[in-house]
Structure formats: C-alpha cells, structure tokens
Design a protein around this motif. Structure first.
Motif, PDB file in Angstrom:
ATOM      1  N   TRP A  19      29.586  17.681  21.665  1.00 59.75           N
ATOM      2  CA  TRP A  19      28.435  17.870  20.789  1.00 59.75           C
ATOM      3  C   TRP A  19      28.945  17.855  19.349  1.00 59.75           C
ATOM      4  O   TRP A  19      29.955  18.480  19.039  1.00 59.75           O
ATOM      5  CB  TRP A  19      27.755  19.210  21.083  1.00 59.75           C
ATOM      6  CG  TRP A  19      27.080  19.242  22.411  1.00 59.75           C
ATOM      7  CD1 TRP A  19      27.686  19.345  23.632  1.00 59.75           C
ATOM      8  CD2 TRP A  19      25.686  19.165  22.666  1.00 59.75           C
ATOM      9  NE1 TRP A  19      26.748  19.338  24.627  1.00 59.75           N
ATOM     10  CE2 TRP A  19      25.503  19.226  24.064  1.00 59.75           C
ATOM     11  CE3 TRP A  19      24.568  19.050  21.852  1.00 59.75           C
ATOM     12  CZ2 TRP A  19      24.251  19.178  24.652  1.00 59.75           C
ATOM     13  CZ3 TRP A  19      23.315  19.002  22.437  1.00 59.75           C
ATOM     14  CH2 TRP A  19      23.168  19.066  23.826  1.00 59.75           C
ATOM     15  N   TYR A  38      23.410  20.863  16.538  1.00 60.84           N
ATOM     16  CA  TYR A  38      24.363  20.149  17.386  1.00 60.84           C
ATOM     17  C   TYR A  38      23.609  19.162  18.262  1.00 60.84           C
ATOM     18  O   TYR A  38      22.558  19.485  18.809  1.00 60.84           O
ATOM     19  CB  TYR A  38      25.148  21.120  18.270  1.00 60.84           C
ATOM     20  CG  TYR A  38      26.212  21.883  17.514  1.00 60.84           C
ATOM     21  CD1 TYR A  38      27.457  21.299  17.267  1.00 60.84           C
ATOM     22  CD2 TYR A  38      25.977  23.163  17.047  1.00 60.84           C
ATOM     23  CE1 TYR A  38      28.426  21.988  16.576  1.00 60.84           C
ATOM     24  CE2 TYR A  38      26.950  23.869  16.355  1.00 60.84           C
ATOM     25  CZ  TYR A  38      28.175  23.268  16.125  1.00 60.84           C
ATOM     26  OH  TYR A  38      29.156  23.958  15.427  1.00 60.84           O
ATOM     27  N   ALA A  39      24.166  17.953  18.370  1.00 64.81           N
ATOM     28  CA  ALA A  39      23.568  16.907  19.198  1.00 64.81           C
ATOM     29  C   ALA A  39      24.671  15.986  19.695  1.00 64.81           C
ATOM     30  O   ALA A  39      25.801  16.018  19.199  1.00 64.81           O
ATOM     31  CB  ALA A  39      22.539  16.125  18.403  1.00 64.81           C
ATOM     32  N   ARG A  42      23.530  10.628  16.685  1.00 66.40           N
ATOM     33  CA  ARG A  42      22.492  10.659  15.652  1.00 66.40           C
ATOM     34  C   ARG A  42      21.089  10.515  16.236  1.00 66.40           C
ATOM     35  O   ARG A  42      20.143  11.176  15.790  1.00 66.40           O
ATOM     36  CB  ARG A  42      22.767   9.556  14.629  1.00 66.40           C
ATOM     37  CG  ARG A  42      21.910   9.634  13.412  1.00 66.40           C
ATOM     38  CD  ARG A  42      22.439   8.732  12.300  1.00 66.40           C
ATOM     39  NE  ARG A  42      21.717   8.946  11.076  1.00 66.40           N
ATOM     40  CZ  ARG A  42      21.873   9.977  10.246  1.00 66.40           C
ATOM     41  NH1 ARG A  42      22.765  10.893  10.524  1.00 66.40           N
ATOM     42  NH2 ARG A  42      21.166  10.089   9.157  1.00 66.40           N
ATOM     43  N   HIS A  44      20.093  11.422  19.222  1.00 71.15           N
ATOM     44  CA  HIS A  44      19.796  12.689  19.876  1.00 71.15           C
ATOM     45  C   HIS A  44      19.413  13.734  18.827  1.00 71.15           C
ATOM     46  O   HIS A  44      18.461  14.508  19.016  1.00 71.15           O
ATOM     47  CB  HIS A  44      21.004  13.134  20.704  1.00 71.15           C
ATOM     48  CG  HIS A  44      20.765  14.354  21.526  1.00 71.15           C
ATOM     49  ND1 HIS A  44      21.700  15.346  21.633  1.00 71.15           N
ATOM     50  CD2 HIS A  44      19.708  14.743  22.276  1.00 71.15           C
ATOM     51  CE1 HIS A  44      21.228  16.300  22.420  1.00 71.15           C
ATOM     52  NE2 HIS A  44      20.021  15.956  22.823  1.00 71.15           N
ATOM     53  N   ALA A  45      20.127  13.746  17.702  1.00 69.06           N
ATOM     54  CA  ALA A  45      19.812  14.680  16.611  1.00 69.06           C
ATOM     55  C   ALA A  45      18.393  14.434  16.096  1.00 69.06           C
ATOM     56  O   ALA A  45      17.649  15.381  15.833  1.00 69.06           O
ATOM     57  CB  ALA A  45      20.834  14.542  15.488  1.00 69.06           C
ATOM     58  N   ILE A  48      15.946  15.886  18.587  1.00 66.85           N
ATOM     59  CA  ILE A  48      15.914  17.352  18.486  1.00 66.85           C
ATOM     60  C   ILE A  48      15.122  17.776  17.258  1.00 66.85           C
ATOM     61  O   ILE A  48      14.299  18.694  17.314  1.00 66.85           O
ATOM     62  CB  ILE A  48      17.342  17.925  18.453  1.00 66.85           C
ATOM     63  CG1 ILE A  48      18.035  17.715  19.801  1.00 66.85           C
ATOM     64  CG2 ILE A  48      17.322  19.404  18.083  1.00 66.85           C
ATOM     65  CD1 ILE A  48      19.512  18.061  19.796  1.00 66.85           C
TER      66      ILE A  48
END
Length: 69
Positions: A19, A38-39, A42, A44-45, A48
């Motif tokens: 992560w 935390y991801a 990018r 995934h971030a 989120i």
C-alpha cells in the motif's frame, strides 16, 4: 517527549500487498490543506477518494492518540 508530530510510512506491506501513501489536497475559505490515504495505486486512491466524498462523516470527540496496532 513528543512534539505531536505524526510520521507516516510511504509504503506499507499488508499481507504481502504493498500500500502506498497518496496526498489529497483540498481548498476551503481558510486555505489549502492536505490529508493522506493509503491505496494500491493512483486509480485505487481516486476510487477511495470518491467513496470518501460520498460517505465520510466527522467522528464525535477529539483524537486521543495514534497507535501502530
């Protein structure tokens, strides 16, 4: 003696998955501020962040402390 600083690892392995820490900036009438999440990557971030924008609420009470567990 602690000065209240919080240190965040840039990369954290969890169950064999890495992560990464991503900064998120936002602007208010008081100025521009940052939070971090935390991801896995990018994209995934971004997912989120979208979920946070749709569901986030401020908890009751003040932050008492930070633990590593």
């Amino acid at each position: 003696m602690s000065d209240g600083a919080i240190f965040l690892e840039q990369v954290v392995p969890v169950n064999g998955i890495t992560w990464r820490l991503f900064p998120v900036d936002f602007t208010t009438v008081e100025g521009t501020f940052s939070v971090y999440l935390y991801a896995l990557n990018r994209e995934h971030a971004a997912a989120i962040l979208l979920e946070l924008k749709e569901t986030a609420v401020l908890r009751d009470g003040d932050l008492v402390g930070i633990t590593n567990e």
